[in-house]
Scaffold this motif. Structure first.
Motif, PDB file in Angstrom:
ATOM      1  N   VAL A   1      54.946  42.873  28.260  1.00 13.04           N
ATOM      2  CA  VAL A   1      54.495  43.243  29.609  1.00 13.04           C
ATOM      3  C   VAL A   1      52.989  43.516  29.607  1.00 13.04           C
ATOM      4  O   VAL A   1      52.259  43.072  30.499  1.00 13.04           O
ATOM      5  CB  VAL A   1      55.266  44.477  30.119  1.00 13.04           C
ATOM      6  CG1 VAL A   1      54.706  44.948  31.462  1.00 13.04           C
ATOM      7  CG2 VAL A   1      56.753  44.163  30.261  1.00 13.04           C
ATOM      8  N   PHE A   2      52.525  44.232  28.593  1.00 12.23           N
ATOM      9  CA  PHE A   2      51.092  44.525  28.497  1.00 12.23           C
ATOM     10  C   PHE A   2      50.286  43.239  28.368  1.00 12.23           C
ATOM     11  O   PHE A   2      49.257  43.059  29.023  1.00 12.23           O
ATOM     12  CB  PHE A   2      50.836  45.436  27.288  1.00 12.23           C
ATOM     13  CG  PHE A   2      49.378  45.752  27.062  1.00 12.23           C
ATOM     14  CD1 PHE A   2      48.724  46.667  27.868  1.00 12.23           C
ATOM     15  CD2 PHE A   2      48.666  45.128  26.051  1.00 12.23           C
ATOM     16  CE1 PHE A   2      47.384  46.968  27.669  1.00 12.23           C
ATOM     17  CE2 PHE A   2      47.335  45.417  25.836  1.00 12.23           C
ATOM     18  CZ  PHE A   2      46.686  46.340  26.650  1.00 12.23           C
ATOM     19  N   CYS A   3      50.759  42.340  27.513  1.00 15.39           N
ATOM     20  CA  CYS A   3      50.063  41.064  27.304  1.00 15.39           C
ATOM     21  C   CYS A   3      50.046  40.244  28.592  1.00 15.39           C
ATOM     22  O   CYS A   3      49.043  39.597  28.911  1.00 15.39           O
ATOM     23  CB  CYS A   3      50.754  40.268  26.203  1.00 15.39           C
ATOM     24  SG  CYS A   3      49.671  39.889  24.829  1.00 15.39           S
ATOM     25  N   LEU A   4      51.150  40.245  29.319  1.00 12.70           N
ATOM     26  CA  LEU A   4      51.229  39.501  30.573  1.00 12.70           C
ATOM     27  C   LEU A   4      50.214  40.036  31.580  1.00 12.70           C
ATOM     28  O   LEU A   4      49.521  39.270  32.259  1.00 12.70           O
ATOM     29  CB  LEU A   4      52.644  39.598  31.146  1.00 12.70           C
ATOM     30  CG  LEU A   4      52.903  38.879  32.474  1.00 12.70           C
ATOM     31  CD1 LEU A   4      52.655  37.374  32.333  1.00 12.70           C
ATOM     32  CD2 LEU A   4      54.328  39.141  32.949  1.00 12.70           C
ATOM     33  N   ILE A   5      50.096  41.355  31.665  1.00  9.34           N
ATOM     34  CA  ILE A   5      49.113  41.969  32.561  1.00  9.34           C
ATOM     35  C   ILE A   5      47.702  41.595  32.141  1.00  9.34           C
ATOM     36  O   ILE A   5      46.844  41.282  32.978  1.00  9.34           O
ATOM     37  CB  ILE A   5      49.292  43.505  32.590  1.00  9.34           C
ATOM     38  CG1 ILE A   5      50.648  43.873  33.201  1.00  9.34           C
ATOM     39  CG2 ILE A   5      48.163  44.169  33.374  1.00  9.34           C
ATOM     40  CD1 ILE A   5      50.989  45.345  33.077  1.00  9.34           C
ATOM     41  N   MET A   6      47.444  41.610  30.823  1.00  8.89           N
ATOM     42  CA  MET A   6      46.111  41.289  30.332  1.00  8.89           C
ATOM     43  C   MET A   6      45.748  39.821  30.583  1.00  8.89           C
ATOM     44  O   MET A   6      44.610  39.499  30.933  1.00  8.89           O
ATOM     45  CB  MET A   6      46.008  41.598  28.827  1.00  8.89           C
ATOM     46  CG  MET A   6      46.085  43.082  28.491  1.00  8.89           C
ATOM     47  SD  MET A   6      44.793  44.068  29.314  1.00  8.89           S
ATOM     48  CE  MET A   6      45.741  44.855  30.621  1.00  8.89           C
ATOM     49  N   VAL A   7      46.712  38.915  30.393  1.00 13.70           N
ATOM     50  CA  VAL A   7      46.469  37.499  30.688  1.00 13.70           C
ATOM     51  C   VAL A   7      46.091  37.337  32.156  1.00 13.70           C
ATOM     52  O   VAL A   7      45.141  36.619  32.501  1.00 13.70           O
ATOM     53  CB  VAL A   7      47.715  36.649  30.357  1.00 13.70           C
ATOM     54  CG1 VAL A   7      47.565  35.243  30.930  1.00 13.70           C
ATOM     55  CG2 VAL A   7      47.908  36.557  28.855  1.00 13.70           C
ATOM     56  N   ALA A   8      46.838  38.014  33.044  1.00 14.39           N
ATOM     57  CA  ALA A   8      46.560  37.919  34.480  1.00 14.39           C
ATOM     58  C   ALA A   8      45.184  38.477  34.813  1.00 14.39           C
ATOM     59  O   ALA A   8      44.442  37.898  35.624  1.00 14.39           O
ATOM     60  CB  ALA A   8      47.643  38.663  35.267  1.00 14.39           C
ATOM     61  N   LEU A   9      44.808  39.589  34.177  1.00 12.44           N
ATOM     62  CA  LEU A   9      43.504  40.207  34.463  1.00 12.44           C
ATOM     63  C   LEU A   9      42.350  39.339  33.955  1.00 12.44           C
ATOM     64  O   LEU A   9      41.334  39.184  34.642  1.00 12.44           O
ATOM     65  CB  LEU A   9      43.439  41.606  33.833  1.00 12.44           C
ATOM     66  CG  LEU A   9      44.296  42.683  34.493  1.00 12.44           C
ATOM     67  CD1 LEU A   9      44.189  43.995  33.725  1.00 12.44           C
ATOM     68  CD2 LEU A   9      43.876  42.888  35.948  1.00 12.44           C
ATOM     69  N   VAL A  10      42.491  38.793  32.754  1.00 11.28           N
ATOM     70  CA  VAL A  10      41.433  37.922  32.217  1.00 11.28           C
ATOM     71  C   VAL A  10      41.317  36.661  33.064  1.00 11.28           C
ATOM     72  O   VAL A  10      40.208  36.200  33.378  1.00 11.28           O
ATOM     73  CB  VAL A  10      41.715  37.577  30.737  1.00 11.28           C
ATOM     74  CG1 VAL A  10      40.721  36.538  30.232  1.00 11.28           C
ATOM     75  CG2 VAL A  10      41.641  38.830  29.877  1.00 11.28           C
ATOM     76  N   TRP A  11      42.456  36.094  33.454  1.00 13.73           N
ATOM     77  CA  TRP A  11      42.455  34.916  34.323  1.00 13.73           C
ATOM     78  C   TRP A  11      41.766  35.247  35.642  1.00 13.73           C
ATOM     79  O   TRP A  11      40.950  34.466  36.141  1.00 13.73           O
ATOM     80  CB  TRP A  11      43.891  34.453  34.560  1.00 13.73           C
ATOM     81  CG  TRP A  11      44.018  33.115  35.213  1.00 13.73           C
ATOM     82  CD1 TRP A  11      44.181  31.904  34.602  1.00 13.73           C
ATOM     83  CD2 TRP A  11      43.988  32.840  36.626  1.00 13.73           C
ATOM     84  NE1 TRP A  11      44.263  30.897  35.537  1.00 13.73           N
ATOM     85  CE2 TRP A  11      44.147  31.445  36.790  1.00 13.73           C
ATOM     86  CE3 TRP A  11      43.848  33.632  37.754  1.00 13.73           C
ATOM     87  CZ2 TRP A  11      44.163  30.830  38.029  1.00 13.73           C
ATOM     88  CZ3 TRP A  11      43.867  33.029  39.006  1.00 13.73           C
ATOM     89  CH2 TRP A  11      44.029  31.647  39.134  1.00 13.73           C
ATOM     90  N   ALA A  12      42.096  36.420  36.220  1.00 17.57           N
ATOM     91  CA  ALA A  12      41.491  36.837  37.490  1.00 17.57           C
ATOM     92  C   ALA A  12      39.988  37.060  37.338  1.00 17.57           C
ATOM     93  O   ALA A  12      39.212  36.761  38.259  1.00 17.57           O
ATOM     94  CB  ALA A  12      42.165  38.109  37.996  1.00 17.57           C
TER      95      ALA A  12
END
Length: 327
Positions: free
Chosen positions: A160-171
């Protein structure tokens, strides 16, 4: 509202793809794909938006990898603090290195980064062996502390943490593409002299882009450290310098979805085909040649026009069918 949906709907699609992978594929595979995607996003921004090809990305990955690992092994056990230490220390290091490296162009920039990778690998393996334990590495998986809300010591919490981080870096990179700074980076790549003539400080633009891209790369290194609970100089080896280049080219340089697609293809080949084919690197090499000859845009770059046409045709059909017949 529709404008926001058009701009950020692709982020939701990417998150849904990762969630679908979580349901269908082994958990370690999905976690490695997400970390590799973050690693590649930094490289893709540096090459696709600024025009800097670097063969030294394992060095910046190693900065986050080892600063996080040294904190977790010697000083503390909170993974969030370890990741923060990795990001801040890498931010400082890249900020100091940037003025020396961004003065160079083309092959010289690529080779000086490769030289940094060689030097860092030698220091981690030999010179600092008393701290890094050399080839034996640093083990701290069993000492990672449980954390509230998202427990990074568990596979579900880390996912879950990694998924949030991927989304934030992508954003982050999506936002940069819409700013003057993002347009200035593309202009530096296309015609730096003209941008100077217009009064822009291209040195500061290159400096900022270098720091952002390689801090994101170091962040991926910190995630690797927490995920494995173990680090060794192997991940920072100059032999791994082309890994991120191959992933970026497979997915598509400069595109936001390219790193995710490239990470899925590359990890799939290394995890699945390597169990069947001994020399799996040949498969990667032939696939890369085919992708480059097909359009030099990577897998996603080649598929994106088809996907966009598919969605646009569906919108047109729905719009036509939604019209009420006139009397």
């Amino acid at each position: 509202m529709s404008r926001v949906a058009r701009q950020w709907g692709s982020l939701l699609i990417g998150v849904c793809v990762i969630l679908l992978m979580r349901l269908l594929l082994p958990h370690p595979f999905v976690s490695e794909v997400m970390i590799l995607a973050i690693y590649t996003m930094g490289f893709s921004f540096l090459l696709g938006n600024v025009g800097f090809l670097s063969f030294g990305q394992p060095a910046y990955l190693g900065m986050g990898l080892y600063t996080t690992a040294i904190y977790m092994f010697y000083f503390g056990h909170n993974p969030y603090v370890g990741i923060l230490v990795g990001i801040l220390s890498s931010l400082i290091l890249t900020f100091v290195i940037a003025p020396l490296f961004i003065r160079l162009r083309s092959d010289y920039f690529a080779l000086v980064n490769l030289a940094l990778c060689v030097i860092e690998f030698f220091f981690l393996e030999k010179v600092l062996a008393n701290i890094t334990h050399g080839d034996n590495g640093l083990w701290f998986l069993s000492t990672i502390a449980s954390t509230p809300l998202l427990n990074l010591s568990t596979s579900n919490g880390f996912f879950v943490f990694c998924l949030i981080m991927v989304a934030l870096v992508w954003a982050l990179f999506k936002y940069l593409n819409t700013t003057v700074f993002g347009a200035s980076c593309l202009a530096v790549k296309a015609n730096e002299e003209k941008l100077k003539f217009l009064g822009y400080n291209t040195y500061n633009i290159r400096w900022t882009a270098f720091v952002i891209a390689n801090t994101v790369t170091a962040f991926a290194g910190s995630l690797y450290a927490i995920y494995f609970g173990f680090v060794s100089p192997d991940l920072t080896s100059p032999n791994r310098a082309t890994d991120v280049v191959v992933v970026g080219l497979l997915g598509g340089i400069g595109s936001l979805f390219g790193p995710l697609v490239g990470a899925i293809v590359y990890t799939g080949i290394t995890d699945l085909i390597s169990s069947v084919v001994l020399y799996w690197q040949l498969v990667v090499g032939f696939l890369l040649i085919v992708v480059m000859l097909a359009g030099e845009k990577g897998v996603w770059g080649s598929l994106e026009p088809l996907v966009m046409r598919l969605f646009s045709s569906r919108k047109k059909r729905s719009a036509v069918s939604g019209k009420a017949p006139q009397a």
